[in-house]
Design a protein around this motif. Structure first.
Motif, PDB file in Angstrom:
ATOM      1  N   SER A 212       0.907  -1.044   0.006  1.00 25.01           N
ATOM      2  CA  SER A 212       0.007  -0.123  -0.086  1.00 25.01           C
ATOM      3  C   SER A 212       0.919   1.230  -0.007  1.00 25.01           C
ATOM      4  CB  SER A 212      -1.006  -0.092   1.045  1.00 25.01           C
ATOM      5  OG  SER A 212      -1.731   1.012   1.226  1.00 25.01           O
ATOM      6  N   ILE A 213       0.683   1.938  -1.087  1.00 25.53           N
ATOM      7  CA  ILE A 213       1.676   3.390  -1.234  1.00 25.53           C
ATOM      8  C   ILE A 213       1.062   4.455  -1.464  1.00 25.53           C
ATOM      9  CG2 ILE A 213       3.262   4.219  -2.885  1.00 25.53           C
ATOM     10  CD1 ILE A 213       4.718   2.331  -1.263  1.00 25.53           C
ATOM     11  N   ALA A 214       1.311   5.802  -1.081  1.00 23.28           N
ATOM     12  CA  ALA A 214       0.585   7.095  -1.223  1.00 23.28           C
ATOM     13  C   ALA A 214       1.661   7.939  -1.539  1.00 23.28           C
ATOM     14  CB  ALA A 214      -0.076   7.367   0.101  1.00 23.28           C
ATOM     15  N   PRO A 215       1.878   8.387  -2.704  1.00 20.75           N
ATOM     16  CA  PRO A 215       2.760   9.436  -3.219  1.00 20.75           C
ATOM     17  C   PRO A 215       2.495  10.736  -2.485  1.00 20.75           C
ATOM     18  CG  PRO A 215       1.751   8.264  -5.110  1.00 20.75           C
ATOM     19  CD  PRO A 215       0.995   8.033  -3.777  1.00 20.75           C
ATOM     20  N   TYR A 216       3.650  11.427  -2.283  1.00 21.60           N
ATOM     21  CA  TYR A 216       3.131  12.803  -1.628  1.00 21.60           C
ATOM     22  C   TYR A 216       4.333  13.686  -2.327  1.00 21.60           C
ATOM     23  CZ  TYR A 216       7.230  11.966   1.726  1.00 21.60           C
ATOM     24  OH  TYR A 216       8.544  11.652   2.363  1.00 21.60           O
ATOM     25  N   ALA A 217       4.307  15.048  -2.026  1.00 28.13           N
ATOM     26  CA  ALA A 217       5.242  16.019  -2.425  1.00 28.13           C
ATOM     27  C   ALA A 217       5.091  17.193  -1.044  1.00 28.13           C
ATOM     28  CB  ALA A 217       4.990  16.667  -3.543  1.00 28.13           C
ATOM     29  N   LEU A 218       6.280  17.764  -0.872  1.00 29.65           N
ATOM     30  CA  LEU A 218       6.267  18.762   0.151  1.00 29.65           C
ATOM     31  C   LEU A 218       7.259  19.950  -0.299  1.00 29.65           C
ATOM     32  CD1 LEU A 218       9.092  18.632   1.876  1.00 29.65           C
ATOM     33  CD2 LEU A 218       8.113  16.526   2.548  1.00 29.65           C
ATOM     34  N   LYS A 289      -4.836  14.187   1.371  1.00 35.27           N
ATOM     35  CA  LYS A 289      -4.702  15.527   2.166  1.00 35.27           C
ATOM     36  C   LYS A 289      -3.848  16.409   1.626  1.00 35.27           C
ATOM     37  CE  LYS A 289      -1.815  15.649   5.635  1.00 35.27           C
ATOM     38  NZ  LYS A 289      -1.029  15.617   7.066  1.00 35.27           N
ATOM     39  N   ALA A 290      -4.399  17.710   1.746  1.00 35.81           N
ATOM     40  CA  ALA A 290      -3.399  18.815   1.239  1.00 35.81           C
ATOM     41  C   ALA A 290      -3.497  19.903   2.404  1.00 35.81           C
ATOM     42  CB  ALA A 290      -4.101  19.515   0.086  1.00 35.81           C
ATOM     43  N   ALA A 291      -2.260  20.477   2.450  1.00 38.48           N
ATOM     44  CA  ALA A 291      -2.067  21.167   3.687  1.00 38.48           C
ATOM     45  C   ALA A 291      -1.273  22.333   3.484  1.00 38.48           C
ATOM     46  CB  ALA A 291      -1.576  20.391   4.710  1.00 38.48           C
ATOM     47  N   LEU A 292      -1.310  23.386   4.288  1.00 37.83           N
ATOM     48  CA  LEU A 292      -0.511  24.643   4.539  1.00 37.83           C
ATOM     49  C   LEU A 292      -0.028  24.451   5.909  1.00 37.83           C
ATOM     50  CD1 LEU A 292      -2.574  27.219   2.652  1.00 37.83           C
ATOM     51  CD2 LEU A 292      -0.879  26.005   1.654  1.00 37.83           C
ATOM     52  N   THR A 293       1.000  24.480   5.914  1.00 33.56           N
ATOM     53  CA  THR A 293       1.823  24.118   7.628  1.00 33.56           C
ATOM     54  C   THR A 293       2.789  24.876   8.137  1.00 33.56           C
ATOM     55  OG1 THR A 293       3.573  22.564   6.587  1.00 33.56           O
ATOM     56  CG2 THR A 293       1.213  21.459   6.863  1.00 33.56           C
ATOM     57  N   TYR A 307       1.102  17.574   0.004  1.00 29.89           N
ATOM     58  CA  TYR A 307      -0.155  16.879  -0.399  1.00 29.89           C
ATOM     59  C   TYR A 307       0.361  15.486  -0.108  1.00 29.89           C
ATOM     60  CZ  TYR A 307       1.662  16.129  -5.005  1.00 29.89           C
ATOM     61  OH  TYR A 307       2.390  15.812  -6.025  1.00 29.89           O
ATOM     62  N   VAL A 308      -0.870  14.526   0.138  1.00 25.05           N
ATOM     63  CA  VAL A 308      -0.691  13.013   0.092  1.00 25.05           C
ATOM     64  C   VAL A 308      -1.816  12.401  -0.786  1.00 25.05           C
ATOM     65  CG1 VAL A 308      -0.422  11.055   1.566  1.00 25.05           C
ATOM     66  CG2 VAL A 308       0.327  13.107   2.492  1.00 25.05           C
ATOM     67  N   GLN A 309      -1.312  11.959  -1.844  1.00 20.39           N
ATOM     68  CA  GLN A 309      -2.579  11.256  -2.729  1.00 20.39           C
ATOM     69  C   GLN A 309      -3.115  10.045  -1.930  1.00 20.39           C
ATOM     70  OE1 GLN A 309      -0.406  10.579  -6.451  1.00 20.39           O
ATOM     71  NE2 GLN A 309      -0.627  12.835  -7.226  1.00 20.39           N
TER      72      GLN A 309
END
Length: 585
Positions: A212-218, A289-293, A307-309
C-alpha cells in the motif's frame, strides 16, 4: 468642488490610511514577531549546545520529518547527519542549481535572469537553499507506506542513483532506489525552458506481496522569511483547494494552526512578492490530504505546503505510476497563464496578488504590457496608458470641466450671495441652489470621474507593485527602476554629497514634479463657494502632503500621477477657455 479636488482628498485619505496602518500596526507587529522568533531560535541553539546528543544546525541537516503524515504512515523522527551523495546539475535558460541525490531533494536553485539589485555585478536571486542552511528552502517528492520500518520507503537521506549528471529541458534524469524487500522506486525528473518541473513517480513491486503506497510532495521553508509587510500584498503559504483560494500568512499559521483539507487537484505552495514554489498535483487525482503548515523541531520553525495522494494497492509484479509538477521561479504573468491553460489548473493566476480590483488590474496589466512590447520602455508605456485612460474618461471629464467653467464664471455672484446671507445659512443654501440651476452648475459633476479614477489608480498601483515585469525596468536618465522610489533627491544635492538621506526626507524629482502639478491644478480650478477658510488651508497643503507621501512609492506610479495631472491641466485649460469663448468673454 472640482474633480481633481475630490480625487486628491479621496486618494489622500486612502493613502494616509494605508501608510498609517502599515507604519503603526503592521510594521510593529512584524518587528515584534521577528524579535520573538530570533529569541526562540537563540534559545533552541543554546538548548542544542547544552545537549551533546543534538548537533548544531550548521553541522547537521535538519530532518524534513515534516513530510506529510497520513494514516498508518511511517515518518522519520530523528535528525540524521548530513549525507553528501552528490547531485544532478540543473541547467535551463532560466534556472541553475542542483538536485541532491541524498533524499532526491530540490534544494539549490537560482534564477539566471533576475538579480538582487540593478548593479551590474549583482548576484542572482537564490530561491531554493540546502536543508542544512539556516534559511533552508527545499522541495521533495516521496512515498508514504503502511508501517514496515523507516527504510521501507526512501527518506530524506536516502541515496539515489541517477542515469545522468545534468538535467536540462532536452535531457530528463531518472533517479532510482530499491529497498530490501524488492520494491523499486523511480523518479523521472523533467524541466521545461522556464520554471516547470515534471516528476513522474513510479513504484515497481517485485516483492511478491501486495503493498500500500501513497505518493506525496512537500515544500519546507525554515525560519520566518522577510516580507514586504504590506497589507495589500499576500506573502506566505497559499493554495487553491476545491476551486477555492486559501491564503495564510506566517502569522496566521502560528495563531490559527495548520490548514488541512481533502481535495482533487488544485495547487499549494509558498509565495513571495516576485517568486514562488508551488506544488501542482495531477488535476484529476484525489488527494487524501493537502495542507499549508507551520511546524517546529529542535532546529527551529518550518513553514510549508504538502499533499498526500490517496492510497494505492500495488499487487505483486505490478507497477504504479503518477505524474505531478511543481513551479519554482519568478511569477511571470505569461508563464503562469500558459501553465494554467495547459494543465487546466484552477485559479493558478491568483498566485499573483491582483487585489480586489482584479477585473481592472488584469486588463490594465495586459494593456501596459502590450504598450511595452510596442515601445520597449515601461515608462513610455505608462505615459501612453495614461493617455488611453484619459480618452476613455473624456466624456465624463468634459462635463465636469464645463460645470467648473460655469462655476468660475459665477464666482462673483456666489460671493455676493455669501455676503448677503452670511447670517442665514439656510437661505444661503437655497439661493446657491437656485444660482447653480440658473448657471447650469452641477456641484457633483466631478464625483463620477473621481469614483472611476480611484479604482484605476489602485489597480495601476497593484500592477506596478506586484508584477515582476516592472521590476528593475528603467525609464530615462536617472530612473533605473520604475518599481522603486525615485532615487534622485535635492536633499543631497542630487548625489553630489556622498550621503544617503533617510527615506522620509529623500524626496525625489518625480514626486516634486507631481506636487507642482497638483498645485497648478488647484490654481486652475475655481474655489467652491461652500469651502470655509480651514478647508482652503487644508487644500493648499495637499500638494506638499502628497509630495512627501508619494516620495516612498514606486517611480512608475508617481510618473503616472504626474503625467495624469499634466494632461488634466491641459484638458481643463482647453475646455474652460472654450466655454469662455462661447460665452463671449
Amino acid at each position: 468642488m472640482g474633480e481633481n479636488k475630490n480625487l486628491f482628498i479621496a486618494l489622500g485619505l486612502s493613502l494616509l490610511v494605508m501608510i498609517g496602518y502599515d507604519q503603526l500596526i503592521l510594521q510593529p507587529q512584524m518587528k515584534e514577531a521577528q524579535r520573538l522568533e530570533a529569541l526562540k531560535q537563540e534559545q533552541q541553539a543554546q538548548n542544542a549546545a547544552a545537549n551533546p546528543d543534538q548537533s548544531a544546525p550548521g553541522s547537521m541537516a535538519p530532518s524534513d520529518d515534516l513530510a506529510p503524515a497520513s494514516q498508518n504512515t511511517a515518518v522519520e523522527t530523528s535528525a540524521p547527519a548530513f549525507v553528501d551523495a552528490g547531485s544532478v546539475r540543473i541547467e535551463t535558460p532560466e534556472l541553475v542549481g542542483s538536485l541532491s541525490l541524498a533524499g532526491a531533494r530540490f534544494d539549490d536553485l537560482s534564477l539566471r535572469n533576475h538579480k538582487v539589485t540593478t548593479a551590474p555585478d549583482s548576484a542572482n536571486i537564490q530561491l531554493l537553499k540546502p536543508a542544512r542552511a539556516e534559511d533552508a528552502y527545499f522541495v521533495r517528492f516521496g512515498w508514504s507506506a503502511d508501517v514496515r520500518g523507516n527504510d521501507y520507503v526512501p527518506g530524506e537521506n536516502t541515496v539515489w542513483s541517477a542515469d545522468g549528471d545534468v538535467l536540462t529541458p532536452t535531457n530528463p534524469v531518472t533517479l532510482s532506489w530499491k529497498n530490501a524487500e524488492g520494491l523499486v522506486f523511480m523518479m523521472k525528473v523533467s524541466v521545461d525552458d522556464q520554471f516547470l518541473f515534471t516528476v513522474d513517480q513510479s513504484v515497481i513491486n517485485t516483492s511478491g506481496d501486495v503493498v500500500s503506497i501513497a505518493p506525496y510532495a512537500l515544500i519546507n521553508r525554515r525560519g520566518l522569511p522577510r516580507t514586504e509587510g504590506m497589507f495589500i500584498l499576500h506573502e506566505g503559504p497559499i493554495g487553491a483547494f476545491n476551486d477555492t483560494l486559501e491564503e495564510r500568512t506566517y502569522e496566521d499559521l502560528e495563531d490559527d494552526g495548520n490548514f488541512e483539507t481533502a481535495t482533487t487537484g488544485g495547487w499549494m505552495g509558498i509565495t513571495d512578492k516576485f517568486w514562488m514554489t508551488t506544488l501542482i498535483p495531477d488535476q484529476n487525482t484525489p488527494l487524501y490530504k493537502a495542507a499549508l503548515t507551520r511546524k517546529t523541531n529542535q532546529f527551529g520553525v518550518y513553514h510549508g505546503a504538502n499533499y498526500v495522494q490517496n492510497w494505492q494497492q500495488i499487487g505483486a509484479g505490478e507497477t504504479h505510476e503518477t505524474t505531478n509538477h511543481f513551479y519554482a521561479g519568478a511569477k511571470i504573468v505569461s508563464a503562469i497563464d500558459k501553465y494554467e491553460t495547459a494543465l487546466d489548473i484552477p485559479l493558478f493566476d491568483r498566485t499573483i496578488d491582483w487585489g480586489w480590483f482584479y477585473f481592472l488590474t488584469r486588463p490594465i496589466f495586459k494593456g501596459l504590457h502590450y504598450l511595452f512590447e510596442l515601445t520597449g520602455n515601461f515608462g513610455v508605456a505608462i505615459l501612453l496608458l495614461t493617455v488611453v485612460v484619459k480618452l476613455i474618461l473624456f466624456p465624463l471629464a468634459n462635463k465636469s470641466y464645463v460645470s467648473m467653467s460655469h462655476m468660475k464664471k459665477a464666482q462673483p455672484k456666489m460671493k455676493a450671495l455669501q455676503e448677503r446671507y452670511k447670517d442665514d445659512k439656510q437661505k444661503l443654501q437655497q439661493e446657491m441652489m437656485a444660482l447653480y440651476k440658473k448657471e447650469k452648475i452641477n456641484p457633483l459633476a466631478g464625483c463620477l470621474p473621481m469614483l472611476l479614477q480611484i479604482p484605476v489608480f489602485f489597480a495601476l498601483y497593484k500592477v506596478l507593485y506586484v508584477t515582476i515585469e516592472m521590476r528593475h525596468q528603467p525609464f530615462v536618465l536617472w530612473i533605473k527602476d520604475l518599481s522603486a522610489p525615485d532615487p534622485l533627491t535635492p536633499v543631497n544635492l542630487f548625489g553630489l554629497i556622498p550621503w544617503d538621506p533617510p527615506s522620509f526626507i529623500a524626496i525625489g524629482i518625480l514626486p516634486i514634479m507631481m506636487g507642482i502639478s497638483m498645485w497648478a491644478t488647484q490654481k486652475l480650478s475655481p474655489q467652491s463657494a461652500s469651502m470655509d477658510p480651514t478647508q482652503q488651508k487644508v487644500m493648499a497643503m495637499l500638494p506638499i502632503i502628497f509630495t512627501v507621501i508619494m516620495a516612498g512609492f514606486s517611480a512608475g506610479l508617481v510618473l503616472y500621477w504626474t503625467w495624469n495631472s499634466v494632461l488634466s491641466i491641459a484638458q481643463q485649460w482647453y475646455i474652460m477657455r472654450r466655454e469662455e469663448a462661447r460665452s463671449g468673454e
